[in-house]
Design a protein around this motif. Structure first.
Motif, short mmCIF file in Angstrom:
data_model
loop_
_atom_site.label_atom_id
_atom_site.label_comp_id
_atom_site.label_asym_id
_atom_site.label_seq_id
_atom_site.Cartn_x
_atom_site.Cartn_y
_atom_site.Cartn_z
N VAL A 53 15.40 -23.14 -52.89
CA VAL A 53 16.83 -22.80 -52.27
C VAL A 53 16.60 -22.79 -50.80
O VAL A 53 16.44 -21.77 -50.23
CB VAL A 53 17.54 -21.51 -52.82
CG1 VAL A 53 18.93 -21.54 -52.26
CG2 VAL A 53 17.75 -22.02 -54.30
N ARG A 56 16.16 -20.95 -59.60
CA ARG A 56 16.62 -21.39 -57.95
C ARG A 56 16.08 -20.16 -57.10
O ARG A 56 16.81 -19.23 -57.23
CB ARG A 56 18.14 -21.33 -58.23
CG ARG A 56 18.67 -22.17 -59.16
CD ARG A 56 20.39 -22.31 -59.20
NE ARG A 56 20.83 -20.99 -59.27
CZ ARG A 56 21.02 -20.21 -60.24
NH1 ARG A 56 20.95 -20.69 -61.42
NH2 ARG A 56 21.56 -19.18 -60.15
N ILE A 57 15.26 -20.53 -56.42
CA ILE A 57 14.55 -19.29 -55.76
C ILE A 57 14.42 -19.62 -54.17
O ILE A 57 13.91 -20.60 -53.78
CB ILE A 57 13.03 -19.20 -56.19
CG1 ILE A 57 13.06 -19.02 -57.51
CG2 ILE A 57 12.20 -18.10 -55.42
CD1 ILE A 57 11.60 -18.85 -58.22
N GLY A 58 15.08 -18.83 -53.24
CA GLY A 58 15.26 -18.90 -52.08
C GLY A 58 14.34 -18.05 -51.36
O GLY A 58 13.38 -18.37 -50.65
N ARG A 59 14.87 -16.70 -51.03
CA ARG A 59 14.20 -15.70 -50.11
C ARG A 59 12.74 -15.62 -50.46
O ARG A 59 11.78 -15.34 -49.67
CB ARG A 59 14.47 -14.41 -50.12
CG ARG A 59 15.91 -14.45 -49.34
CD ARG A 59 17.00 -13.28 -49.90
NE ARG A 59 17.24 -13.30 -51.20
CZ ARG A 59 17.08 -12.10 -51.75
NH1 ARG A 59 17.15 -10.87 -51.35
NH2 ARG A 59 17.56 -11.95 -53.15
N LYS A 114 18.90 -23.14 -48.36
CA LYS A 114 20.20 -22.97 -47.53
C LYS A 114 19.91 -21.88 -46.47
O LYS A 114 19.04 -21.13 -46.63
CB LYS A 114 21.39 -22.42 -48.47
CG LYS A 114 20.69 -20.95 -49.11
CD LYS A 114 21.98 -20.50 -50.08
CE LYS A 114 21.46 -19.05 -50.49
NZ LYS A 114 22.43 -18.71 -51.66
N ILE A 131 24.03 -26.22 -55.51
CA ILE A 131 24.11 -24.99 -56.29
C ILE A 131 25.14 -23.92 -56.11
O ILE A 131 25.70 -23.22 -56.55
CB ILE A 131 22.93 -24.03 -56.24
CG1 ILE A 131 22.66 -23.56 -54.80
CG2 ILE A 131 21.64 -24.82 -56.78
CD1 ILE A 131 21.59 -22.50 -54.46
N VAL A 156 24.70 -17.12 -62.16
CA VAL A 156 24.11 -16.04 -61.31
C VAL A 156 24.29 -14.78 -61.73
O VAL A 156 25.43 -14.34 -62.06
CB VAL A 156 24.88 -16.21 -59.91
CG1 VAL A 156 24.40 -15.23 -58.84
CG2 VAL A 156 24.49 -17.85 -59.52
C1 LIG Z 1 21.10 -18.23 -52.66
C2 LIG Z 1 21.43 -18.72 -53.96
C3 LIG Z 1 19.97 -18.69 -54.66
C4 LIG Z 1 18.86 -18.22 -54.23
O1 LIG Z 1 18.74 -16.72 -54.19
P1 LIG Z 1 17.51 -15.88 -53.60
O2 LIG Z 1 17.90 -14.61 -53.69
O3 LIG Z 1 17.48 -16.45 -52.09
O4 LIG Z 1 16.33 -16.36 -54.45
C5 LIG Z 1 20.33 -18.98 -56.26
N1 LIG Z 1 21.25 -19.65 -56.91
C6 LIG Z 1 22.43 -19.60 -55.99
C7 LIG Z 1 23.63 -20.02 -56.47
C8 LIG Z 1 22.48 -19.10 -54.53
O5 LIG Z 1 23.63 -19.27 -53.92
#
Ligand SMILES: *Cc1c(COP(=O)(O)O)cnc(C)c1O
Length: 226
Positions: A38, A216-219, A40, A85, A168
């Motif tokens: 992710v 779905r992995i961001g941070r 964003k 997402i 989520v």
């Molecule tokens: C931002 C987001 C993520 C990722 O979240 P992290 O805590 O950064 O891993 C996953 N799913 C959705 C829908 C998001 O908005």
């Protein structure tokens, strides 16, 4: 937590290790799990670095931000799969289907119809139905008791391929997310869909144990967001 590109390789290695360990605990093959990074709020340069490290799937929650990065990468000869997402406003459906092959956040018949209208039969958009399993007022997603009906509409819509359900979990720790993930899996079974988009930086280990097919992995990959 440090952001930027410097620690990206190390963070990604840790994430891959966590995925392998969780798979080991429940006898799953890591190859059957799609890691959606992710990106964003992070610049296209970070996405290019991640792409260079072997990541091929990126998630964005805003259509315009994602489209801009998709164009920038494409001009640099990089063609990852882009996943939307975040909630889709129907007036942006055209732009969305042009750049995103997968939409995880289908949360109404209107959104489904808008995607269907813009996606061609030859180039269908893969979709997940977003479910607000915990019933949180601040979250988008349909109610669990609406899944069967929307899944039925999605199956008969042109230009979309229903892949599964997405959720989520509340930010209350990984173990608190477990019953939410388990319920999403039960709902998917009832609706006859096989893919589960669930699990973020804090709770993806548990999501794997509960059957996630898309994380779905961001941070945990890109570092802290501003
Ligand atoms: C931002 C987001 C993520 C990722 O979240 P992290 O805590 O950064 O891993 C996953 N799913 C959705 C829908 C998001 O908005």
């Amino acid at each position: 937590m440090s952001g930027g590109q410097s620690g990206l390789g190390e963070r990604l290695a840790l994430v891959r290790e966590r995925i392998e360990r969780a798979c080991g605990r429940c006898g799953r093959d890591p190859a059957e799990i799609t890691l959606v990074a992710v990106s964003k709020t992070f610049p296209a340069a970070d996405v290019e670095t991640a792409y260079g490290l072997g990541l091929g799937d990126f998630g964005e929650n805003r259509v315009q931000e994602g489209a801009a990065k998709a164009i920038e990468l494409s001009e640099a000869g990089m063609h990852p799969q882009w996943h939307l997402i975040g909630h889709l406003q129907t007036n942006k459906a055209g732009l969305a289907v042009r750049h995103f092959g997968v939409v995880h956040s289908v949360d109404s018949e209107r959104v489904l119809a808008a995607i269907s209208k813009h996606a061609g039969r030859d180039n269908p958009t893969r979709i997940f139905i977003e479910v607000n399993v915990a019933g949180e007022a601040t979250k988008s997603g349909i109610r669990p008791d609406e899944v069967m009906e929307l899944a039925g509409h999605a199956r008969s819509a042109e230009g979309v391929i229903l892949q599964g359900l997405m959720t989520v979990a509340p930010h209350a720790g990984a173990e608190a997310a477990r019953p939410i993930f388990r319920e999403l899996r039960r709902l998917a079974g009832g609706a006859g869909v096989g893919q589960l988009s669930m699990g973020m930086s804090e709770d993806f280990d548990v999501a794997i144990e509960e059957g996630a097919t898309h994380l779905r992995i961001g941070r945990a990959i890109f570092g802290g967001r501003a």
